[in-house]
Design a protein around this motif. Structure first.
Motif, PDB file in Angstrom:
ATOM      1  N   THR A  87       1.591   4.139   3.136  1.00 52.00           N
ATOM      2  CA  THR A  87       0.378   4.627   3.780  1.00 52.00           C
ATOM      3  C   THR A  87       0.423   4.237   5.251  1.00 52.00           C
ATOM      4  O   THR A  87       1.237   3.421   5.676  1.00 52.00           O
ATOM      5  N   VAL A  88      -0.486   4.806   6.019  1.00 54.74           N
ATOM      6  CA  VAL A  88      -0.560   4.490   7.444  1.00 54.74           C
ATOM      7  C   VAL A  88      -0.894   3.011   7.639  1.00 54.74           C
ATOM      8  O   VAL A  88      -0.370   2.366   8.549  1.00 54.74           O
ATOM      9  N   ASP A  89      -1.749   2.463   6.758  1.00 59.42           N
ATOM     10  CA  ASP A  89      -2.089   1.041   6.859  1.00 59.42           C
ATOM     11  C   ASP A  89      -0.866   0.154   6.631  1.00 59.42           C
ATOM     12  O   ASP A  89      -0.677  -0.845   7.322  1.00 59.42           O
ATOM     13  N   ASN A 140       0.809  -1.214   0.000  1.00 59.66           N
ATOM     14  CA  ASN A 140       0.000   0.000   0.000  1.00 59.66           C
ATOM     15  C   ASN A 140       0.850   1.275   0.000  1.00 59.66           C
ATOM     16  O   ASN A 140       0.567   2.206   0.739  1.00 59.66           O
ATOM     17  N   THR A 141       1.894   1.326  -0.794  1.00 56.92           N
ATOM     18  CA  THR A 141       2.682   2.548  -0.868  1.00 56.92           C
ATOM     19  C   THR A 141       2.061   3.475  -1.896  1.00 56.92           C
ATOM     20  O   THR A 141       1.461   3.040  -2.875  1.00 56.92           O
ATOM     21  N   THR A 142       2.209   4.758  -1.669  1.00 52.02           N
ATOM     22  CA  THR A 142       1.673   5.742  -2.593  1.00 52.02           C
ATOM     23  C   THR A 142       2.802   6.581  -3.148  1.00 52.02           C
ATOM     24  O   THR A 142       3.851   6.716  -2.528  1.00 52.02           O
ATOM     25  N   ARG A 192       6.092   6.852  -0.503  1.00 52.19           N
ATOM     26  CA  ARG A 192       5.885   6.871   0.941  1.00 52.19           C
ATOM     27  C   ARG A 192       4.777   5.886   1.276  1.00 52.19           C
ATOM     28  O   ARG A 192       3.765   5.847   0.594  1.00 52.19           O
TER      29      ARG A 192
END
Length: 181
Positions: free
Chosen positions: A54-56, A42-44, A52
């Motif tokens: 994600t928080v998840d 889940n990187t953006t 960066r």
């Protein structure tokens, strides 16, 4: 001749964003004695080049690091989780992975609250009682937190806790406190 070397020595090489040291390679979790590399999900993409998480993704990674540390028989504390997290994402500092405050990551916030609660309990218990065994302290912590075993707190083995090691100096091979009545 010295000026030439001094000038070359301090020239930045490669990507020097955010004041990173360009000649320091990132450390990865594979170099850690605790666990293999955990693949971040889940990187953006931010600003086209820099990724960066994600928080998840950070939260999942923290949970996996804590689980691996517990399974390997080590104490799990926030000060040990953060360097592992940075190594996992190849970052030097928290802002590099988009974290301004550690409490933004839910698992770290929860873990920090439990850790502070247990450490406060240990400090208070030892301050009030003049003679305490590790077994009595573990039983009191479990009773005070309404649990049946210390493992339910998710902090790793009781005797590996930093405060317990400082106060009781258990032998390295000891897995559980000795029951002294």
């Amino acid at each position: 001749r010295f000026e030439f070397f001094a000038e070359r020595m301090y020239q930045p090489r490669g990507n020097t964003r955010y004041g990173q040291f360009p000649n320091v390679p990132p450390r990865f979790l594979a170099n850690s004695p605790v666990s293999p590399v955990i693949s971040p999900r889940n990187t953006t993409v931010v600003y086209g080049r820099q990724t960066r998480p994600t928080v998840d993704a950070l939260d999942n990674c923290v949970q996996q690091i804590a689980k691996l540390k517990r399974e390997s028989g080590h104490a799990v504390c926030v000060k040990d989780i953060v360097p592992e997290l940075l190594r996992q994402f190849g970052a030097v500092s928290l802002p590099d992975i988009g974290v301004e405050n550690l409490n933004d990551i839910p698992s770290i916030r929860k873990h920090r609250e439990v850790e502070e609660s247990v450490n406060t309990f240990i400090t208070g218990y030892l301050a009030v009682r003049s003679l305490v065994t590790a077994w009595e302290l573990e039983a009191a912590i479990c009773e005070g937190h309404g649990i049946s075993s210390f493992a339910e707190l998710g902090l790793g083995p009781f005797l590996k806790n930093e405060q317990i090691r400082k106060c009781f100096l258990p032998s390295p091979g000891l897995r559980e406190p000795i029951k002294i009545t």
